[in-house]
Write a protein that holds these residues in place. Structure first.
Motif, PDB file in Angstrom:
ATOM      1  N   LYS A   1       0.816  -1.204   0.113  1.00  0.00           N
ATOM      2  CA  LYS A   1       0.130  -0.039   0.032  1.00  0.00           C
ATOM      3  C   LYS A   1       0.947   1.306  -0.040  1.00  0.00           C
ATOM      4  O   LYS A   1       0.538   2.239  -0.540  1.00  0.00           O
ATOM      5  CB  LYS A   1      -0.958   0.179   1.257  1.00  0.00           C
ATOM      6  CG  LYS A   1      -2.052  -1.172   1.054  1.00  0.00           C
ATOM      7  CD  LYS A   1      -3.182  -0.948   2.372  1.00  0.00           C
ATOM      8  CE  LYS A   1      -4.344  -2.115   2.416  1.00  0.00           C
ATOM      9  NZ  LYS A   1      -5.135  -1.600   0.893  1.00  0.00           N
ATOM     10  N   LEU A   2       1.921   1.315   0.658  1.00  0.00           N
ATOM     11  CA  LEU A   2       2.786   2.326   0.812  1.00  0.00           C
ATOM     12  C   LEU A   2       3.323   2.672  -0.651  1.00  0.00           C
ATOM     13  O   LEU A   2       3.562   3.687  -1.189  1.00  0.00           O
ATOM     14  CB  LEU A   2       4.198   1.989   1.581  1.00  0.00           C
ATOM     15  CG  LEU A   2       3.793   2.266   3.275  1.00  0.00           C
ATOM     16  CD1 LEU A   2       5.205   1.728   4.032  1.00  0.00           C
ATOM     17  CD2 LEU A   2       3.294   3.673   3.727  1.00  0.00           C
ATOM     18  N   GLN A   3       3.809   1.503  -1.482  1.00  0.00           N
ATOM     19  CA  GLN A   3       4.254   1.627  -2.755  1.00  0.00           C
ATOM     20  C   GLN A   3       3.155   2.507  -3.811  1.00  0.00           C
ATOM     21  O   GLN A   3       3.642   3.109  -4.498  1.00  0.00           O
ATOM     22  CB  GLN A   3       4.583   0.309  -3.384  1.00  0.00           C
ATOM     23  CG  GLN A   3       5.867  -0.300  -2.792  1.00  0.00           C
ATOM     24  CD  GLN A   3       5.670  -1.900  -3.152  1.00  0.00           C
ATOM     25  OE1 GLN A   3       4.881  -2.367  -3.930  1.00  0.00           O
ATOM     26  NE2 GLN A   3       6.794  -2.375  -2.680  1.00  0.00           N
ATOM     27  N   ILE A   4       1.972   2.193  -3.517  1.00  0.00           N
ATOM     28  CA  ILE A   4       0.826   2.712  -4.435  1.00  0.00           C
ATOM     29  C   ILE A   4       0.738   3.861  -4.069  1.00  0.00           C
ATOM     30  O   ILE A   4       0.620   5.127  -4.987  1.00  0.00           O
ATOM     31  CB  ILE A   4      -0.439   2.160  -4.153  1.00  0.00           C
ATOM     32  CG1 ILE A   4      -0.502   0.900  -4.743  1.00  0.00           C
ATOM     33  CG2 ILE A   4      -1.407   2.985  -4.406  1.00  0.00           C
ATOM     34  CD1 ILE A   4      -1.933  -0.123  -4.630  1.00  0.00           C
ATOM     35  N   CYS A   5       0.947   4.713  -2.758  1.00  0.00           N
ATOM     36  CA  CYS A   5       0.833   5.639  -2.166  1.00  0.00           C
ATOM     37  C   CYS A   5       2.259   6.685  -2.670  1.00  0.00           C
ATOM     38  O   CYS A   5       2.195   7.902  -2.515  1.00  0.00           O
ATOM     39  CB  CYS A   5       0.814   5.865  -0.660  1.00  0.00           C
ATOM     40  SG  CYS A   5      -0.777   5.168  -0.146  1.00  0.00           S
ATOM     41  N   CYS A   6       3.079   6.051  -3.230  1.00  0.00           N
ATOM     42  CA  CYS A   6       4.309   6.917  -3.621  1.00  0.00           C
ATOM     43  C   CYS A   6       4.036   7.386  -5.142  1.00  0.00           C
ATOM     44  O   CYS A   6       4.770   8.410  -5.300  1.00  0.00           O
ATOM     45  CB  CYS A   6       5.589   6.039  -3.598  1.00  0.00           C
ATOM     46  SG  CYS A   6       6.316   5.717  -1.896  1.00  0.00           S
ATOM     47  N   PHE A   7       3.001   6.993  -5.862  1.00  0.00           N
ATOM     48  CA  PHE A   7       2.985   7.426  -6.996  1.00  0.00           C
ATOM     49  C   PHE A   7       2.219   9.040  -6.895  1.00  0.00           C
ATOM     50  O   PHE A   7       1.412   9.221  -5.992  1.00  0.00           O
ATOM     51  CB  PHE A   7       2.071   6.768  -7.928  1.00  0.00           C
ATOM     52  CG  PHE A   7       2.431   5.281  -8.342  1.00  0.00           C
ATOM     53  CD1 PHE A   7       3.698   5.286  -8.850  1.00  0.00           C
ATOM     54  CD2 PHE A   7       1.930   4.274  -7.854  1.00  0.00           C
ATOM     55  CE1 PHE A   7       4.270   4.156  -9.397  1.00  0.00           C
ATOM     56  CE2 PHE A   7       2.487   2.802  -8.288  1.00  0.00           C
ATOM     57  CZ  PHE A   7       3.626   2.827  -9.073  1.00  0.00           C
ATOM     58  N   GLN A   8       2.751   9.747  -7.982  1.00  0.00           N
ATOM     59  CA  GLN A   8       2.306  11.222  -7.865  1.00  0.00           C
ATOM     60  C   GLN A   8       1.333  11.535  -9.038  1.00  0.00           C
ATOM     61  O   GLN A   8       1.323  10.940  -9.864  1.00  0.00           O
ATOM     62  CB  GLN A   8       3.664  12.141  -7.922  1.00  0.00           C
ATOM     63  CG  GLN A   8       4.592  11.803  -6.840  1.00  0.00           C
ATOM     64  CD  GLN A   8       4.241  12.431  -5.576  1.00  0.00           C
ATOM     65  OE1 GLN A   8       4.082  13.712  -5.387  1.00  0.00           O
ATOM     66  NE2 GLN A   8       4.120  11.402  -4.490  1.00  0.00           N
ATOM     67  N   PHE A   9       0.552  12.299  -8.705  1.00  0.00           N
ATOM     68  CA  PHE A   9      -0.669  12.497  -9.772  1.00  0.00           C
ATOM     69  C   PHE A   9      -0.789  14.156 -10.080  1.00  0.00           C
ATOM     70  O   PHE A   9      -0.114  14.843  -9.028  1.00  0.00           O
ATOM     71  CB  PHE A   9      -1.892  11.991  -9.286  1.00  0.00           C
ATOM     72  CG  PHE A   9      -1.876  10.500  -9.199  1.00  0.00           C
ATOM     73  CD1 PHE A   9      -1.927   9.572 -10.295  1.00  0.00           C
ATOM     74  CD2 PHE A   9      -2.035  10.023  -8.026  1.00  0.00           C
ATOM     75  CE1 PHE A   9      -1.999   8.355 -10.052  1.00  0.00           C
ATOM     76  CE2 PHE A   9      -1.800   8.491  -7.844  1.00  0.00           C
ATOM     77  CZ  PHE A   9      -1.974   7.940  -8.835  1.00  0.00           C
ATOM     78  N   ASP A  10      -1.323  14.346 -11.094  1.00  0.00           N
ATOM     79  CA  ASP A  10      -1.506  15.785 -11.639  1.00  0.00           C
ATOM     80  C   ASP A  10      -2.655  16.346 -11.054  1.00  0.00           C
ATOM     81  O   ASP A  10      -3.937  15.866 -11.642  1.00  0.00           O
ATOM     82  CB  ASP A  10      -1.506  15.897 -12.979  1.00  0.00           C
ATOM     83  CG  ASP A  10      -1.548  17.487 -13.633  1.00  0.00           C
ATOM     84  OD1 ASP A  10      -1.561  18.386 -12.639  1.00  0.00           O
ATOM     85  OD2 ASP A  10      -1.722  17.553 -14.855  1.00  0.00           O
ATOM     86  N   PHE A  11      -3.054  17.064 -10.258  1.00  0.00           N
ATOM     87  CA  PHE A  11      -4.245  17.602  -9.717  1.00  0.00           C
ATOM     88  C   PHE A  11      -4.585  19.031 -10.336  1.00  0.00           C
ATOM     89  O   PHE A  11      -5.847  19.192  -9.780  1.00  0.00           O
ATOM     90  CB  PHE A  11      -4.101  17.711  -8.041  1.00  0.00           C
ATOM     91  CG  PHE A  11      -4.385  16.518  -7.319  1.00  0.00           C
ATOM     92  CD1 PHE A  11      -5.484  16.206  -6.901  1.00  0.00           C
ATOM     93  CD2 PHE A  11      -3.264  15.579  -7.020  1.00  0.00           C
ATOM     94  CE1 PHE A  11      -5.521  14.969  -6.122  1.00  0.00           C
ATOM     95  CE2 PHE A  11      -3.388  14.447  -6.363  1.00  0.00           C
ATOM     96  CZ  PHE A  11      -4.498  14.102  -5.793  1.00  0.00           C
ATOM     97  N   SER A  12      -3.991  19.434 -11.210  1.00  0.00           N
ATOM     98  CA  SER A  12      -4.402  20.685 -11.973  1.00  0.00           C
ATOM     99  C   SER A  12      -5.710  20.044 -12.865  1.00  0.00           C
ATOM    100  O   SER A  12      -6.265  21.039 -13.377  1.00  0.00           O
ATOM    101  CB  SER A  12      -3.326  21.204 -12.843  1.00  0.00           C
ATOM    102  OG  SER A  12      -2.907  20.138 -13.895  1.00  0.00           O
TER     103      SER A  12
END
Length: 505
Positions: free
Chosen positions: A101-112
């Motif tokens: 789950k920590l690995q999934i939470c390391c992905f960054q996303f574009d919130f614009s």
């Protein structure tokens, strides 16, 4: 020649290297506004003796491989599938699931773009919520490896380049910070949960400080402090709570945190006069000062003189004055002998042309005087009441009114009464001037009340001050008449010697 080549291969460390872990200045790159891309390879733990970690596995893989080298994780290249809930897997597999789950939470996303990667964003949000619940419930003590990877995940998400402030890189003059609209972090739905996870980890009774201090180290603390410059008030509120908890739980970090906050204040006072989190840092310090043991260490007194008192100098003091005033008052209440130092410090930075700032100073002065004893009051009363006399005659009615309100405080009145023979001669002229010519009716009425109070305190002293004031006024009128007479004589002499050549105005 060979020696020169070998010698040249050893690069001299640059100034920027001073911001690496272990630096005490609090201006590390990850949260500066103008820094470029940031690596988190050594954000958290100084593991000089450990070999570099292998690349991370896919978030859908079953192995609990490390996530240390992910840095600022890019968006996932393929689809991200939700992982099972903790309650749906055997206890023996929960630590492995925790890391996945920590690995999934390391992905960054574009919130614009709110519609972009909406499914993956929701999966990450749900994963963060499950991690928070898992830590908060205390259903299972997480292993040291899980703690390390969790702090790395926190670092990946929160340690980032802050966006430029609205006054930067626009070519416009910097506006009043109070009038600027704060920038709200678009990724806050995820960021809030990351901060909540870190907070729950720090306050958890299951967290062993001997283990946790390996990951929440000086480098980590510095980068947290850098984030206090975030314009988002929600983020600063979380940072304030987390840093306060770290200060309380990790005693080994306490001197370092105080010194790092010191350095932020120095830079704000003497260089930038721009920082979003001064108020929050002062709130933390207010609680810290309240816990200082007596007799107070010299280090703490130097902090008062070199950092807190000079914080009265910057223009945007209104943004943090309430918290600053609380800290200053705490010092005086802890050690009454500091009152003279504090009052003289206020007089040193007393505003000359900023009336709103002057009103703030008068309010703080009243709080300090309430905690001041007679001996310390006597040391500074002469310069103090010279300044108060100037405030009484201020053409800005709020300044004059706030100065007159000091006589509504019983403790201050008792100090004045004990030393009236020194104080009344200093301010008598200012009182008489207000009664004769101040434009504001409220100020005029308050001045009459104060004058009456002095008359009731000591009628004989009052009459003596009145007599001396009348003498000074008579002398001033006599000097004016003498001056006029001298100029008239000069004009007559000039007219007799050649009036046609004299220029009159």
């Amino acid at each position: 020649m060979l020696k020169k080549i070998i010698k040249g291969s050893h690069r001299k460390p640059s100034k920027s290297d001073s911001n690496e872990p272990g630096s005490i200045f609090g201006y590390g790159q990850p949260a500066t506004r103008n820094s470029g891309s940031v690596s988190t390879a050594n954000v958290v733990v100084n593991h000089a003796s450990r070999a570099g970690p292998p690349p991370p596995p896919s978030p859908n893989s079953s192995g609990p491989g490390p996530i240390s080298s992910m840095g600022f994780g890019p968006p996932p290249s393929g689809p991200v599938d939700p992982l099972p809930l903790f309650r749906d897997v055997p206890v023996s597999e929960r630590q492995s699931l925790f890391i996945r789950k920590l690995q999934i939470c390391c992905f960054q996303f574009d919130f614009s773009d709110t519609l972009k990667s909406a499914r993956e964003k929701e999966i990450k949000r749900q994963s963060l919520m499950e991690l928070v619940d898992f830590i908060q419930s205390g259903s299972g003590k997480i292993t040291e490896t899980c703690q390390e990877e969790m702090i790395r995940m926190v670092s990946v998400n929160v340690f980032r380049c802050l966006p430029p402030a609205s006054h930067e890189n626009t070519g416009q003059e910097s506006a009043d910070p109070e009038e600027e609209e704060p920038y709200l972090e678009p990724s806050w739905p995820h960021l809030q949960l990351v901060y909540e996870l870190l907070l729950r980890y720090v306050v958890s009774s299951d967290t062993d400080t001997k283990v946790a201090k390996r990951y929440i180290d000086h480098s980590f603390v510095l980068k947290l402090l850098d984030l206090f410059d975030s314009e988002d008030p929600r983020e600063r509120e979380y940072l304030k709570t987390i840093l306060h908890r770290i200060y309380g739980k990790f005693m080994v970090h306490r001197p370092f945190i105080r010194k790092a906050i010191n350095n932020i204040f120095y830079r704000f006072i003497y260089e930038t006069e721009r920082h979003s989190g001064i108020g929050e840092l002062l709130e933390i310090l207010g609680s810290i000062i309240n816990g200082f043991a007596l007799p107070m260490k010299e280090e703490h007194k130097l902090f008062l003189v070199r950092a807190l008192i000079p914080l009265h100098k910057p223009k945007p003091i209104s943004m943090y004055h309430q918290q600053l005033s609380y800290c200053i008052t705490q010092f005086v209440e802890k050690d009454y002998k500091l009152a003279d130092t504090v009052i003289r410090g206020l007089l040193k930075y007393w505003p000359v042309t900023n009336c709103q700032k002057e009103v703030l100073f008068l309010g703080e002065l009243e709080e300090v005087l309430e905690a001041t004893q007679s001996a310390e009051f006597q040391r500074c009363m002469v310069p103090l009441f010279r300044q108060i006399a100037r405030c009484l005659n201020s053409s800005h009615f709020q300044v004059a009114e706030r100065a007159l309100f000091l006589w509504n405080n019983e403790h201050i009145v008792s100090l004045i009464a004990q030393n009236r023979s020194v104080i009344l001669p200093i301010i008598f002229e200012a009182l008489e001037k207000n009664i004769q010519s101040h434009w504001n009716q409220a100020v005029h009425g308050l001045t009459v009340n104060v004058r009456k109070m002095f008359l009731e305190m000591d009628a004989e002293l009052f009459d003596e001050c009145q007599r001396q004031h009348a003498e000074r006024e008579a002398q001033a009128r006599e000097m004016d008449e003498q001056r006029e007479l001298t100029w008239k004589k000069l004009a007559d002499v000039a007219a007799q010697r050649g009036g046609e050549d004299m220029i009159t105005v």
